[in-house]
Design an enzyme around this catalytic site. Sequence first.
Site, PDB file in Angstrom:
ATOM      1  N   LYS A  17     -28.726  -9.976  -3.942  1.00  0.00           N
ATOM      2  CA  LYS A  17     -29.304  -8.647  -4.177  1.00  0.00           C
ATOM      3  C   LYS A  17     -28.629  -7.691  -3.203  1.00  0.00           C
ATOM      4  CE  LYS A  17     -33.634  -6.237  -4.973  1.00  0.00           C
ATOM      5  NZ  LYS A  17     -33.354  -4.992  -4.288  1.00  0.00           N
ATOM      6  N   GLU A  52     -28.080 -14.216  -8.160  1.00  0.00           N
ATOM      7  CA  GLU A  52     -27.082 -13.268  -7.636  1.00  0.00           C
ATOM      8  C   GLU A  52     -27.546 -12.709  -6.298  1.00  0.00           C
ATOM      9  OE1 GLU A  52     -26.825 -10.145 -10.555  1.00  0.00           O
ATOM     10  OE2 GLU A  52     -26.463 -11.549 -12.194  1.00  0.00           O
ATOM     11  N   ASP A  82       0.828  -1.202   0.000  1.00  0.00           N
ATOM     12  CA  ASP A  82       0.000   0.000   0.000  1.00  0.00           C
ATOM     13  C   ASP A  82       0.867   1.258   0.000  1.00  0.00           C
ATOM     14  OD1 ASP A  82      -1.992  -1.808   0.197  1.00  0.00           O
ATOM     15  OD2 ASP A  82      -2.821  -1.072   2.110  1.00  0.00           O
ATOM     16  N   LYS A  93     -36.859 -11.853  -2.070  1.00  0.00           N
ATOM     17  CA  LYS A  93     -36.389 -11.052  -0.935  1.00  0.00           C
ATOM     18  C   LYS A  93     -36.206 -11.860   0.354  1.00  0.00           C
ATOM     19  CE  LYS A  93     -36.437  -6.988  -0.889  1.00  0.00           C
ATOM     20  NZ  LYS A  93     -36.983  -5.682  -1.235  1.00  0.00           N
ATOM     21  N   LYS A 101     -32.269 -14.324 -12.604  1.00  0.00           N
ATOM     22  CA  LYS A 101     -32.363 -13.822 -13.980  1.00  0.00           C
ATOM     23  C   LYS A 101     -32.337 -14.968 -14.978  1.00  0.00           C
ATOM     24  CE  LYS A 101     -29.802  -9.686 -12.611  1.00  0.00           C
ATOM     25  NZ  LYS A 101     -28.527  -8.958 -12.623  1.00  0.00           N
ATOM     26  N   ARG A 133     -29.661   5.890 -10.557  1.00  0.00           N
ATOM     27  CA  ARG A 133     -30.819   5.357 -11.258  1.00  0.00           C
ATOM     28  C   ARG A 133     -31.908   6.428 -11.383  1.00  0.00           C
ATOM     29  NH1 ARG A 133     -35.576   2.991  -9.465  1.00  0.00           N
ATOM     30  NH2 ARG A 133     -36.549   1.705 -11.040  1.00  0.00           N
ATOM     31  N   CYS A 164     -24.394  -0.832  40.697  1.00  0.00           N
ATOM     32  CA  CYS A 164     -24.924  -0.983  42.044  1.00  0.00           C
ATOM     33  C   CYS A 164     -23.736  -1.440  42.903  1.00  0.00           C
ATOM     34  CB  CYS A 164     -26.012  -2.053  42.020  1.00  0.00           C
ATOM     35  SG  CYS A 164     -26.359  -2.780  43.623  1.00  0.00           S
ATOM     36  N   ASP A 208     -27.591  -4.438  -1.183  1.00  0.00           N
ATOM     37  CA  ASP A 208     -28.409  -3.374  -0.620  1.00  0.00           C
ATOM     38  C   ASP A 208     -27.651  -2.045  -0.687  1.00  0.00           C
ATOM     39  OD1 ASP A 208     -30.594  -2.281   0.445  1.00  0.00           O
ATOM     40  OD2 ASP A 208     -30.360  -3.121   2.455  1.00  0.00           O
ATOM     41  N   CYS A 267     -26.410  -7.596  46.475  1.00  0.00           N
ATOM     42  CA  CYS A 267     -27.657  -7.306  45.757  1.00  0.00           C
ATOM     43  C   CYS A 267     -28.181  -8.604  45.134  1.00  0.00           C
ATOM     44  CB  CYS A 267     -27.382  -6.269  44.665  1.00  0.00           C
ATOM     45  SG  CYS A 267     -28.737  -6.052  43.503  1.00  0.00           S
ATOM     46  N   CYS A 296     -30.220   1.387  43.071  1.00  0.00           N
ATOM     47  CA  CYS A 296     -30.416   0.110  42.382  1.00  0.00           C
ATOM     48  C   CYS A 296     -31.897  -0.258  42.443  1.00  0.00           C
ATOM     49  CB  CYS A 296     -29.565  -0.973  43.048  1.00  0.00           C
ATOM     50  SG  CYS A 296     -29.939  -2.620  42.412  1.00  0.00           S
ATOM     51  N   TYR A 336     -23.501  -5.699 -12.319  1.00  0.00           N
ATOM     52  CA  TYR A 336     -24.347  -6.869 -12.598  1.00  0.00           C
ATOM     53  C   TYR A 336     -25.068  -6.815 -13.941  1.00  0.00           C
ATOM     54  CZ  TYR A 336     -27.571  -3.565 -10.338  1.00  0.00           C
ATOM     55  OH  TYR A 336     -28.264  -2.437  -9.980  1.00  0.00           O
ATOM     56  N   CYS A 381     -32.105  -3.658  44.874  1.00  0.00           N
ATOM     57  CA  CYS A 381     -31.809  -3.661  46.312  1.00  0.00           C
ATOM     58  C   CYS A 381     -31.849  -2.272  46.936  1.00  0.00           C
ATOM     59  CB  CYS A 381     -30.460  -4.322  46.576  1.00  0.00           C
ATOM     60  SG  CYS A 381     -29.077  -3.290  46.038  1.00  0.00           S
TER      61      CYS A 381
HETATM   62  S1  IVH Z   1     -30.616  -6.352 -11.913  1.00  0.00           S
HETATM   63  C1  IVH Z   1     -33.780  -4.908 -14.723  1.00  0.00           C
HETATM   64  N1  IVH Z   1     -29.014  -7.396 -10.105  1.00  0.00           N
HETATM   65  O1  IVH Z   1     -32.225  -4.010  -7.125  1.00  0.00           O
HETATM   66  C2  IVH Z   1     -32.907  -5.536 -13.736  1.00  0.00           C
HETATM   67  N2  IVH Z   1     -30.324  -5.507  -9.489  1.00  0.00           N
HETATM   68  O2  IVH Z   1     -35.182  -3.745  -7.288  1.00  0.00           O
HETATM   69  C3  IVH Z   1     -32.369  -4.517 -12.837  1.00  0.00           C
HETATM   70  N3  IVH Z   1     -29.964  -4.751  -7.211  1.00  0.00           N
HETATM   71  O3  IVH Z   1     -32.427  -1.003  -8.870  1.00  0.00           O
HETATM   72  C4  IVH Z   1     -31.485  -4.847 -11.836  1.00  0.00           C
HETATM   73  N4  IVH Z   1     -28.462  -6.247  -6.661  1.00  0.00           N
HETATM   74  O4  IVH Z   1     -30.402  -1.377  -7.372  1.00  0.00           O
HETATM   75  C5  IVH Z   1     -29.926  -6.435 -10.380  1.00  0.00           C
HETATM   76  N5  IVH Z   1     -27.556  -8.413  -8.628  1.00  0.00           N
HETATM   77  C6  IVH Z   1     -28.443  -7.456  -8.897  1.00  0.00           C
HETATM   78  C7  IVH Z   1     -28.834  -6.495  -7.942  1.00  0.00           C
HETATM   79  C8  IVH Z   1     -29.779  -5.531  -8.288  1.00  0.00           C
HETATM   80  C9  IVH Z   1     -29.154  -5.202  -6.248  1.00  0.00           C
HETATM   81  C10 IVH Z   1     -30.901  -3.607  -7.059  1.00  0.00           C
HETATM   82  C11 IVH Z   1     -30.746  -2.543  -8.079  1.00  0.00           C
HETATM   83  C12 IVH Z   1     -32.107  -2.340  -8.670  1.00  0.00           C
HETATM   84  C13 IVH Z   1     -32.989  -2.948  -7.641  1.00  0.00           C
HETATM   85  C14 IVH Z   1     -34.264  -3.457  -8.260  1.00  0.00           C
END
Ligand code: IVH
Length: 529
Positions: free
Chosen positions: A120, A118, A37, A325, A301, A141, A437, A122, A442, A419, A237, A422
């Site tokens: 999802k 994949e 680094d 989800k 997908k 977006r 305490c 956050d 106690c 306390c 992605y 006690c």
């Molecule tokens: S694909 C049309 N892949 O989820 C397909 N989305 O609810 C669009 N997200 O706005 C997204 N991980 O911010 C895709 N592996 C993943 C994802 C992902 C998180 C989010 C993304 C999107 C939202 C849709």
Amino acid sequence: MQKHIDRPPVSKIEFLRKKLHKHNYLYYIKDDPEISDSEYDRMMKELIELEKSYPDLSRPDSPSMRVGAPPLSAFATTEHTIPMLSLDNGFDDSDVLAFDKKIKKNLDTSDEILYTAEPKLDGLAVELVYENGRLTRASTRGDGTRGELITENIRTIRSVPLILHSSDESSDEIKTPALLEVRGEVFMGHAGFKKLNRNQLANHLNIFANPRNAAAGSLRQLDSKITAQRPLEIFVYGIGRTTNILAESHWEYLCILKKLGFRINSLIKSGLTIKAVIEYYRELSEKRDSLPYDIDGVVVKVDSLKLQQSLGATSRSPRWAIAYKFAAVQETTKIINIEVQVGRTGVLTPVAILAPVNIAGVNVTRATLHNEDEIKRKNIKIGDTVLIQRAGDVIPEIVKVINSRRTGDEKFFPMPANCPVCGAEVVREKDEAAVRCVNTDCPAQVKERIKHFASKAAFDIEGLGDKLVEQLVEKGICNSCADIFYLNIEQLKALDRMGAVSAENILKAIDKSKKISFFRFIYGLGIRH
Ligand code: IVH
């Protein structure tokens, strides 16, 4: 005669940029750094100094741009040529099976469909635009059709390539596309999030409720120098518009993106039947708490790009994908009361009694408030509506008060001066957040000391559980850990819900526990510090 020093050091600058790009790629994408680094930092410093002396030679895709550019007064917006759609949600296996069934119906086939699954992530969806191999624009977006231009902020993220890998020195595999729009998620990992919040606190700034909010706040800074200080990361992605990138499947797309220098999540799996997708979801739910970043589900997908095309999209979401989800880990509820618990070492811990709320399948009725300072810092009052968080087996915590839900009827909670068990005086030692305490006799402390003494990691006395210890102390039979060894059968049999056999077994267990390793013995005494 012109002095040598005045000649712009073009080749030196180019050399440093190339090296820094390469080592950035090795570090963030390949996870296989070749230099330390500090060596990287030295090269970066040299480059920044040279660019400062020769501003004409500075370039937007120089690795030095990761430190941020001059602040903006507002974000410009930009249209996404291909809309950035949302995803339909599924919440149980039947939703996912119905999704598969509908796809087969739409495609008029009974053949097995193969999926990519994949995590999802956050965070926030972004689009990165590369022209002739260079990052030229990046946007959020937004509403799906229009997003904000956050190019300077995106450039500060180390795992975003500023120049595509194939257009770098080792251009063996993929021809640099004239245009490439890449989509992905910007997020903040747990370690970075904790560090950022510690920093915010130290500087008397608001803390972020969760990594997603922290990522959003960081990405939407008008001053990219601030963004540069924030530990943002990216996983990509998907692809928007592109020229000369040829692939037949989504998986192939991901492989190409990886070769071009993008960071792809290593937990993605392809070639899955719908049954395997459900299996994947189970496995990932189990891994969820141990991952270094937040995920909130699985994105499923259809893998074949041809099938994706035939399926198309509604105005809201593609028909070829679904987000399966996970249960949420944060929920809102109300604080009905605040109680104070007295622990083994006399520490008074305030505990919020909550209106019961189900978080990820567990009914939560209490949350720790840690100590007085924490209540003050989060400005928590009885009657407040709060955001609660639960992760794995840890005790639920209050993330923050929802201030907009205050009515004015909320009550301030003062830590008691005595306390609650006690009545003895409580003290707060210097440099400690805890209030204690001071009475070692106690009953609350005695109970907790005996529970600890009998626990699995200490004397491991089977049958001597929490409820039994409480009875023994309340009835005045045990006043210390040593009293356990003086218990007799008559005393035990006289207790609530205690038969002769159980009483015998407990005595046997007590006897057995007398043979103990030195380590467990010391641990069982529970000596402070
Ligand atoms: S694909 C049309 N892949 O989820 C397909 N989305 O609810 C669009 N997200 O706005 C997204 N991980 O911010 C895709 N592996 C993943 C994802 C992902 C998180 C989010 C993304 C999107 C939202 C849709």
